[in-house]
Design an enzyme around this catalytic site. Structure first.
Site, PDB file in Angstrom:
ATOM      1  N   LYS A 272      68.949  40.997  51.314  1.00 35.28           N
ATOM      2  CA  LYS A 272      68.702  40.031  51.923  1.00 35.28           C
ATOM      3  C   LYS A 272      67.550  39.701  52.043  1.00 35.28           C
ATOM      4  CE  LYS A 272      69.023  35.548  54.314  1.00 35.28           C
ATOM      5  NZ  LYS A 272      67.928  34.958  54.953  1.00 35.28           N
ATOM      6  N   ASP A 288      68.241  31.182  37.122  1.00 33.88           N
ATOM      7  CA  ASP A 288      70.144  31.057  37.287  1.00 33.88           C
ATOM      8  C   ASP A 288      69.986  32.912  39.032  1.00 33.88           C
ATOM      9  OD1 ASP A 288      72.004  32.012  38.707  1.00 33.88           O
ATOM     10  OD2 ASP A 288      72.978  31.553  36.066  1.00 33.88           O
ATOM     11  N   HIS A 387      59.181  34.601  63.789  1.00 30.17           N
ATOM     12  CA  HIS A 387      60.085  34.078  62.952  1.00 30.17           C
ATOM     13  C   HIS A 387      60.846  32.483  63.584  1.00 30.17           C
ATOM     14  CE1 HIS A 387      63.128  35.253  59.391  1.00 30.17           C
ATOM     15  NE2 HIS A 387      63.929  33.905  60.182  1.00 30.17           N
TER      16      HIS A 387
HETATM   17  C1  MEV Z   1      65.585  37.510  57.363  1.00 30.38           C
HETATM   18  O1  MEV Z   1      66.395  35.719  56.309  1.00 30.38           O
HETATM   19  C2  MEV Z   1      65.763  38.899  56.980  1.00 30.38           C
HETATM   20  C3  MEV Z   1      65.980  39.460  57.075  1.00 30.38           C
HETATM   21  O2  MEV Z   1      66.581  40.072  57.882  1.00 30.38           O
HETATM   22  C4  MEV Z   1      65.740  40.594  56.199  1.00 30.38           C
HETATM   23  C5  MEV Z   1      65.643  41.787  56.958  1.00 30.38           C
HETATM   24  O3  MEV Z   1      65.813  42.121  58.177  1.00 30.38           O
HETATM   25  O4  MEV Z   1      65.041  42.980  56.359  1.00 30.38           O
HETATM   26  C6  MEV Z   1      64.376  39.393  58.432  1.00 30.38           C
END
Ligand code: MEV
Length: 434
Positions: A272, A288, A387
């Site tokens: 992700k 896309d 974050h």
């Molecule tokens: C957050 O959008 C993505 C992360 O969780 C990816 C990861 O944990 O490697 C920081």
């Protein structure tokens, strides 16, 4: 149930929605209208990308400087709403810019399409038909591929695949294509439908019950693939802020990637994070992202278990660290929205009007960089510190903080872990003083 909704004008659609779902609330009507573009022609173009459009949904458009890829310094456009993604990517870009930069090579750009059909004729008859008609099928595709062939693309090959052991009478015509700088979906589907019609017609004398089930490209393109990597000596990887040697840092990254190789729960989050980067570029260039994601996740499962799309190694003897991604990416730099959406067009210009292959390199490398940034945080400070700092701005906006409150709170939380409740409390303390 409403009939003929699509025939209503944009204003009528809005009126209908507001009346029915918002109890005639003028604020909601104005909200939608405030996001209309003042340039009517541009708004018309945007409306025509989709159907039943009532407004525009705006996403932040950011850029990442210092992105050194194959010795070229790029400014990478990113469309992403998640705070900290662009900041993390900028940090990773700067980090690798002084360590040789990112490297990338496109391994292949092959696209795939299938004609799925059912026949209960003898297998030998199906095979004979296919071998007798293969060259005609290829010629038929060629007759519809004039402009694609001029650019060096077209149908590469077709194969008959027998899947009758999985579903009675089920065969596929499995076709591979090169589509040059186009993603190629329309081109491929046009060819496949023509091949399907031909098979339907010509096979009828052998089996009048033949059924062409569907003719459609596959978004799984494992041979439309790019490899990107970084490497350096671990002496360049030291993390002074955490008193961590380069070798220890490399070992931690290798371990973190190994965990994502082993465990699908971690692999999903790990990948992700990769797509945080890839999708940002894919969206910014009008490509896309659903196709790209579907393909990437299918590829991540190719060994039978969902796994990490990146790999990392640390050679204890030579001290070399390598971090790599292999990602199938079907992208275009012509066709689709790429030139029609003014900002997609801008993104491509910003990238120097890349070929589709070069865009594959850029997007995959951004995914690699994003993954590096995430892993670096995870194995050192943890993800929340950075974050939540970026998220602080979202919280402040949610609490309707003014500029001076924002400055004050940002200073206050400079070396603190951010939480919504703590920020809320700090704001109300601040407001009670003034
Ligand atoms: C957050 O959008 C993505 C992360 O969780 C990816 C990861 O944990 O490697 C920081």
């Amino acid at each position: 149930m409403i009939k003929g909704f699509s025939k209503l004008s944009k204003v009528e659609k809005i009126d209908y929605i507001i009346e029915r779902y918002f109890h005639d609330n003028d604020n909601q009507k104005n909200l939608l209208k405030n996001f209309w573009h003042e340039d009517e022609n541009l708004q018309k173009t945007l409306d025509e990308f989709s159907e039943n459009t009532i407004s525009n949904f705006i996403f932040p458009y950011g850029v990442v400087p210092n992105f050194v890829l194959n010795n070229e310094t790029l400014m990478v456009p990113m469309v992403i709403e998640e705070s900290s993604v662009v900041a993390a990517l900028s940090k990773a870009s700067k980090f690798w810019a002084t360590r040789g930069g990112f490297k990338s090579e496109v391994i292949n750009t092959q696209k795939v399409g299938q004609v799925h059909f059912i026949t209960h004729a003898d297998k030998s008859k199906v095979e004979r038909f296919f071998s007798e008609h293969k060259s005609t099928l290829i010629a038929l595709a060629s007759s519809l591929s004039e402009s694609m062939e001029k650019r060096g693309g077209g149908l590469e090959d077709i194969k008959l695949i027998d899947l009758t052991d999985k579903e009675a009478g089920y065969y596929q015509l499995f076709a591979t294509f090169q589509t040059c700088d186009a993603m190629g979906a329309n081109y491929i589907n046009t060819i496949l439908e023509a091949l399907g019609r031909y098979i339907n017609e010509r096979f009828k004398p052998i089996d009048s019950d033949i059924q062409i089930v569907m003719c459609i490209l596959s978004n799984y393109t494992p041979n439309c693939i790019v490899r990107s990597w970084v490497e350096c000596h671990v002496s360049e990887l030291e993390v002074p802020s955490h008193h961590m040697s380069g070798a220890d840092f490399a070992r931690k990254i290798v371990r973190a990637v190994k965990i994502a190789k082993i465990d699908p729960y971690r692999a999903t989050t790990h990948n992700k994070g990769i797509f945080n980067g890839v999708d940002g570029v894919v969206l910014a260039t009008g490509n896309d992202f659903r196709a790209v994601e579907a393909c990437g996740h299918a590829y991540a499962s190719r060994a039978g278990q969902y796994s990490s799309l990146t790999s990392a190694s640390f050679d204890e003897d030579s001290g070399m660290f390598r971090f790599e991604i292999e990602l199938p990416l079907s992208l275009g730099t012509v066709g689709g929205l790429t030139k029609l959406h003014p900002l997609a067009n801008f993104s491509l210009k910003l990238l120097g009007d890349p070929s589709a292959a070069k865009l594959m390199s850029i997007a995959a490398t951004v995914g690699l960089a994003q993954n590096f940034a995430a892993l670096r945080s995870l194995v050192t400070s943890g993800i929340q510190k950075g974050h939540m700092k970026m998220h602080l701005m979202n919280i402040l906006n949610q609490l309707e903080a003014n500029d001076s409150e924002k400055d004050h709170i940002k200073n206050l939380f400079n070396d603190k872990v951010v939480s919504f409740n703590d920020v809320k409390e700090a704001i109300s303390d601040l407001r009670s003083l003034s």
